[in-house]
Design a protein around this motif. Structure first.
Motif, mmCIF file in Angstrom:
data_model
loop_
_atom_site.group_PDB
_atom_site.id
_atom_site.type_symbol
_atom_site.label_atom_id
_atom_site.label_comp_id
_atom_site.label_asym_id
_atom_site.label_seq_id
_atom_site.Cartn_x
_atom_site.Cartn_y
_atom_site.Cartn_z
ATOM 1 N N ILE A 88 0.867 -1.184 0.000
ATOM 2 C CA ILE A 88 0.000 0.000 0.000
ATOM 3 C C ILE A 88 0.899 1.228 0.000
ATOM 4 C CG2 ILE A 88 -0.241 -0.127 2.517
ATOM 5 C CD1 ILE A 88 -3.078 1.123 2.145
ATOM 6 N N GLU A 89 0.514 2.226 -0.813
ATOM 7 C CA GLU A 89 1.303 3.454 -0.942
ATOM 8 C C GLU A 89 0.399 4.669 -0.762
ATOM 9 O OE1 GLU A 89 3.876 3.516 -4.506
ATOM 10 O OE2 GLU A 89 3.079 1.498 -4.837
ATOM 11 N N ASN A 90 0.936 5.695 -0.128
ATOM 12 C CA ASN A 90 0.234 6.954 0.062
ATOM 13 C C ASN A 90 0.280 7.755 -1.236
ATOM 14 O OD1 ASN A 90 -0.912 9.282 1.023
ATOM 15 N ND2 ASN A 90 0.801 9.838 2.329
ATOM 16 N N LEU A 91 -0.856 8.244 -1.697
ATOM 17 C CA LEU A 91 -0.896 9.064 -2.914
ATOM 18 C C LEU A 91 -1.022 10.546 -2.611
ATOM 19 C CD1 LEU A 91 -3.165 7.037 -5.352
ATOM 20 C CD2 LEU A 91 -0.685 7.221 -5.326
ATOM 21 N N GLN A 92 -1.311 10.931 -1.380
ATOM 22 C CA GLN A 92 -1.533 12.340 -1.063
ATOM 23 C C GLN A 92 -0.270 13.175 -1.239
ATOM 24 O OE1 GLN A 92 -3.361 11.824 2.789
ATOM 25 N NE2 GLN A 92 -5.357 12.327 1.934
ATOM 26 N N ALA A 93 0.903 12.615 -0.997
ATOM 27 C CA ALA A 93 2.145 13.377 -1.174
ATOM 28 C C ALA A 93 2.302 13.783 -2.636
ATOM 29 C CB ALA A 93 3.338 12.546 -0.731
ATOM 30 N N GLU A 94 1.973 12.858 -3.536
ATOM 31 C CA GLU A 94 2.052 13.166 -4.965
ATOM 32 C C GLU A 94 0.966 14.171 -5.352
ATOM 33 O OE1 GLU A 94 1.844 9.547 -7.177
ATOM 34 O OE2 GLU A 94 3.283 8.566 -5.867
ATOM 35 N N ALA A 95 -0.225 13.998 -4.804
ATOM 36 C CA ALA A 95 -1.340 14.879 -5.146
ATOM 37 C C ALA A 95 -1.086 16.296 -4.645
ATOM 38 C CB ALA A 95 -2.639 14.329 -4.569
ATOM 39 N N GLY A 96 -0.343 16.443 -3.544
ATOM 40 C CA GLY A 96 -0.056 17.759 -2.991
ATOM 41 C C GLY A 96 0.759 18.619 -3.926
ATOM 42 N N ASN A 97 1.533 17.999 -4.803
ATOM 43 C CA ASN A 97 2.340 18.749 -5.758
ATOM 44 C C ASN A 97 1.584 19.051 -7.041
ATOM 45 O OD1 ASN A 97 4.466 18.617 -3.974
ATOM 46 N ND2 ASN A 97 5.313 16.757 -4.870
ATOM 47 N N GLY A 98 0.321 18.678 -7.099
ATOM 48 C CA GLY A 98 -0.462 18.863 -8.309
ATOM 49 C C GLY A 98 -0.735 20.318 -8.657
#
Length: 125
Positions: A88-98
């Motif tokens: 399982i991986e967190n996607l919010q860190a990537e989404a924060g740079n959107g």
């Protein structure tokens, strides 16, 4: 295979049988036109992977499809499927740079050929 979405529910780890089989379930709601609530089970040592996650967190779960056959007491054969998570991986860190625009590739910048080290600049460092 993978499933992505927001965590809707994380269950406690449950232990079954004399051998101490452990299972923990998580429900992920996909973010598409018709959102789906996907139950993913983590078993044995993979149960601990869910410890650092919480409801409403955007995640990507790597999964395997599992199927099994069972014959009931009346002699009828039944088939069951399950979705088993193994990462399982967190996607919010990537989404924060959107919110930041993408950086063009290095080829898009022209090299500075007329650079002279002797020229004075007024930068404070």
């Amino acid at each position: 295979m993978e499933v992505q979405g927001k965590i809707k529910m994380i269950d406690d780890t449950k232990t079954f049988g004399n051998n101490g089989f452990r299972k923990r379930e998580v429900v992920v709601t996909t973010e598409e036109q018709y959102p789906q609530h996907i139950l993913v089970e983590f078993v044995q040592d993979k149960c601990d992977l869910l410890d650092n996650y919480k409801v409403d967190q955007a995640v990507k779960i790597s999964i395997n499809l599992r199927g099994r056959e069972w014959v009931n007491p009346q002699g009828e054969t039944k088939y069951f499927n399950s979705i088993q998570g193994w990462r399982i991986e967190n996607l919010q860190a990537e989404a924060g740079n959107g919110n930041m625009p993408p950086v063009p590739p290095m080829e898009a910048f022209e090299p500075a050929d007329d650079l002279n080290e002797e020229d004075h600049d007024d930068l404070p460092f």
